[in-house]
Design a protein around this motif. Structure first.
Motif, short mmCIF file in Angstrom:
data_model
loop_
_atom_site.label_atom_id
_atom_site.label_comp_id
_atom_site.label_asym_id
_atom_site.label_seq_id
_atom_site.Cartn_x
_atom_site.Cartn_y
_atom_site.Cartn_z
N VAL A 174 -58.50 -8.94 8.20
CA VAL A 174 -58.19 -9.69 9.41
C VAL A 174 -56.69 -9.91 9.57
O VAL A 174 -55.93 -9.81 8.61
N VAL A 175 -56.29 -10.19 10.80
CA VAL A 175 -54.92 -10.54 11.09
C VAL A 175 -54.74 -11.99 10.63
O VAL A 175 -55.47 -12.86 11.06
N GLY A 176 -53.84 -12.22 9.71
CA GLY A 176 -53.62 -13.60 9.26
C GLY A 176 -52.68 -13.64 8.07
O GLY A 176 -52.64 -12.68 7.29
N SER A 177 -51.96 -14.72 7.92
CA SER A 177 -50.99 -14.86 6.84
C SER A 177 -51.60 -14.52 5.48
O SER A 177 -52.69 -14.99 5.17
N ASP A 210 -52.85 -11.83 4.54
CA ASP A 210 -53.98 -10.91 4.61
C ASP A 210 -53.53 -9.61 5.28
O ASP A 210 -52.34 -9.43 5.56
N VAL A 230 -54.58 -8.68 -3.12
CA VAL A 230 -55.36 -8.69 -1.88
C VAL A 230 -55.39 -7.27 -1.28
O VAL A 230 -56.43 -6.81 -0.81
N MET A 283 -57.87 -5.14 -3.18
CA MET A 283 -59.23 -5.58 -2.90
C MET A 283 -59.71 -5.13 -1.52
O MET A 283 -60.83 -4.67 -1.35
N ARG A 284 -58.83 -5.23 -0.54
CA ARG A 284 -59.19 -4.79 0.81
C ARG A 284 -59.39 -3.27 0.87
O ARG A 284 -60.26 -2.78 1.58
N GLN A 338 -62.70 -2.62 -0.50
CA GLN A 338 -63.70 -3.04 0.49
C GLN A 338 -63.86 -1.96 1.57
O GLN A 338 -64.98 -1.64 1.97
N ARG A 364 -38.20 -15.12 6.28
CA ARG A 364 -39.60 -14.91 5.98
C ARG A 364 -39.85 -14.42 4.55
O ARG A 364 -40.86 -14.75 3.93
N ASP A 384 -50.81 -21.59 11.67
CA ASP A 384 -51.72 -21.55 10.52
C ASP A 384 -52.43 -22.89 10.41
O ASP A 384 -51.78 -23.94 10.44
N ASP A 417 -54.24 -18.60 12.90
CA ASP A 417 -54.90 -18.11 11.69
C ASP A 417 -55.58 -19.31 11.06
O ASP A 417 -54.92 -20.18 10.53
N SER A 446 -61.09 -16.59 5.73
CA SER A 446 -60.64 -16.59 7.11
C SER A 446 -61.83 -16.92 8.02
O SER A 446 -62.90 -16.33 7.88
N GLU A 501 -62.92 -13.74 9.90
CA GLU A 501 -63.70 -12.80 9.10
C GLU A 501 -65.11 -13.36 8.82
O GLU A 501 -66.10 -12.65 8.92
N SER A 529 -69.54 -9.97 8.23
CA SER A 529 -69.60 -8.73 7.46
C SER A 529 -70.18 -9.04 6.08
O SER A 529 -70.14 -10.19 5.63
N ILE A 576 -66.80 -10.75 2.18
CA ILE A 576 -65.65 -11.47 2.72
C ILE A 576 -64.69 -11.80 1.60
O ILE A 576 -65.08 -11.89 0.44
N LEU A 577 -63.43 -11.95 1.97
CA LEU A 577 -62.40 -12.21 0.96
C LEU A 577 -62.26 -13.71 0.73
O LEU A 577 -61.96 -14.46 1.65
N LYS A 585 -60.09 -16.47 -1.21
CA LYS A 585 -58.87 -16.69 -1.97
C LYS A 585 -59.13 -17.89 -2.87
O LYS A 585 -59.23 -19.02 -2.40
N PRO A 606 -57.65 -13.58 -5.51
CA PRO A 606 -58.58 -13.20 -4.44
C PRO A 606 -59.79 -12.46 -4.99
O PRO A 606 -59.68 -11.78 -6.00
N LYS A 607 -60.94 -12.64 -4.36
CA LYS A 607 -62.09 -11.82 -4.73
C LYS A 607 -63.00 -11.62 -3.52
O LYS A 607 -63.02 -12.44 -2.60
N LEU A 608 -63.73 -10.50 -3.56
CA LEU A 608 -64.68 -10.23 -2.48
C LEU A 608 -66.01 -10.87 -2.85
O LEU A 608 -66.51 -10.67 -3.95
#
Lengths: 103, 206
Positions: free
Chosen positions: A22-25, A27, A83, A86-87, A90, B58, B139, B168, B179, B182, B187, B190-191, B193, B198-200
Motif C-alpha cells: 500500500v501507499v503509506g509511510s 511501506d 519490509v 517481505m513484500r 508476498q 526527509r 499519518d 495513511d 495499514s 490494506e 487480501s 497483510i503486513l 509491523k 515486520p511480518k506477513l
C-alpha cells in the motif's frame, strides 16, 4: 523522488500478475508482471534519496534466491529492507495463488 | 513507564542519548531546536526506550535509545485529539492537513475510535516547529484492543476517502500495526509491523 533501475538474469516464468502493498509511510507498493524475456527488470521509485546501494543489495539477494522472469515496479515510501523483502515474497506468493485459482 | 510507538517524548537533554554509532551533525541541531524524540517500534534494551530523532530533511532520521530518567514528558497522539490541538496552531489556516483534522475528528468520533495524528503533523503540533509541508501526507494511528471487523474498516476507508488530502491510517492493536487500507481490502496476507519487526500474517477476518 528518485528512480532506480536494476536487471538480473532469470529462467523461470512468473505465473501471473500480482499487486501487493500500500501507499503509506514505511511501506511500498509492488506490481510484478510476467515477462517474455529471460530477465528480471526492476524499477524503483522511492521518496527517499540516497539508498541506491541498499536497494541493489536487497534486490540482488532476493532475485538470486527467487529466479523469476518478471517486470517489477516498486513504489516506495521509505520502507525498511525487511519490509521490502517481505513484500517481494508476498508478491511472489500472490502470483502463485492467483495462478492456482485461475486454473 | 508505558510508552507506545509514535508517542513523543520531551527529553531532558541531548547528552542522555544512547547511540551505537556516532550521530550525524544534524541530530544535535534538531534536538537543540526542539527536544522531542519519537518512540520507535522496537524492543526496549536494558530498560532503555527505543527512540528516533527527526531532522529537517526527509532522509534525516536517526535511531537511538533513551534511559527512562531522561524523560521529561510523554505526549501521546490521542492527547492531541482530546484538546483539538491543531486548532491552536498558528498554521491552521495555512495548512489543509490541519483543517482536515476537524473532519477526521467527526468520523472517528462517530465510530467511537481512539486516534491521533503522528508523523510530521503530530511532531509539529507537539513541538511547535513547522515540520508539515503542503505535500505532507497525514499519518494517523488508531488504537484498538483488537482488529475491527472488515466491514467497519471498509466504511472508515470510504468516509476518509472523501477528505481531499493524502492520508495513511495505521490500525494499532497490541500485536502491532497494519495499514487500514490494506486491511480493508481483505487480501489473504497483510503486513503486521510488530516490535520484533515486520511480518506477513493471515487476515483475521477473511
Amino acid at each position: 523522488m528518485e528512480t532506480l533501475f536494476f536487471e538480473y538474469p532469470a529462467t523461470k516464468t512468473l505465473p501471473r500478475r500480482a499487486h501487493v502493498g500500500v501507499v503509506g509511510s514505511g511501506d511500498l507498493e509492488i506490481l510484478m508482471e510476467p515477462s517474455a524475456e529471460a530477465r528480471t527488470k526492476v524499477t524503483v521509485r522511492t521518496s527517499v534519496k540516497g539508498f541506491g546501494k541498499t536497494w541493489a543489495k536487497v534486490l540482488e539477494r532476493f532475485f538470486t534466491v527467487h529466479d523469476v522472469a518478471a517486470t517489477v515496479k516498486i513504489n516506495d515510501f521509505g520502507a525498511t529492507p525487511g519490509v521490502v523483502t517481505m513484500r517481494l515474497a508476498q508478491a511472489l506468493e500472490v502470483s502463485q495463488d492467483n495462478a492456482i485459482l485461475k486454473r | 513507564m508505558e510508552v507506545n510507538p509514535h508517542d513523543l517524548i520531551r527529553i531532558k537533554g541531548y547528552s542522555y542519548l544512547i547511540t551505537d554509532a556516532q550521530e550525524p551533525e544534524w541530530v544535535k541541531v534538531a534536538l537543540t531546536q526542539a527536544p522531542y524524540v519519537v518512540v520507535r517500534r522496537a524492543p526496549m534494551e536494558k530498560g532503555h526506550i527505543p527512540i528516533g530523532i527527526r531532522g529537517q530533511q526527509r532522509h534525516e532520521r536517526f535511531a537511538a535509545f533513551l534511559p527512562q530518567d531522561a524523560v521529561t514528558e510523554v505526549i501521546t497522539p490521542e492527547q492531541l485529539v482530546t484538546q483539538k490541538q491543531w486548532q491552536q496552531s498558528s498554521r491552521y489556516y495555512q495548512l489543509p492537513v490541519l483543517r482536515a483534522l476537524d473532519d477526521i475528528y467527526e468520523i472517528f468520533q462517530f465510530y467511537g475510535l481512539v486516534w491521533g495524528p503522528v508523523g510530521s503533523v503530530g511532531f509539529e503540533l507537539v513541538s511547535g516547529i513547522p515540520t508539515a509541508k503542503d505535500t505532507s501526507d497525514l499519518d494517523i494511528v488508531v488504537r484498538l484492543p483488537h482488529f475491527p471487523s472488515i466491514e467497519t474498516a471498509r466504511q472508515l476507508v470510504a468516509e476518509l476517502t472523501r477528505i481531499p488530502i493524502r492520508m495513511d491510517v495505521q490500525l494499532e492493536i497490541p500485536a502491532g500495526a497494519v495499514s487500514l487500507l490494506e486491511y480493508s481490502q481483505g487480501s489473504q496476507l497483510i503486513l503486521l509491523k510488530s516490535v520484533c519487526g515486520p511480518k506477513l500474517i493471515s487476515h483475521p477476518y477473511r
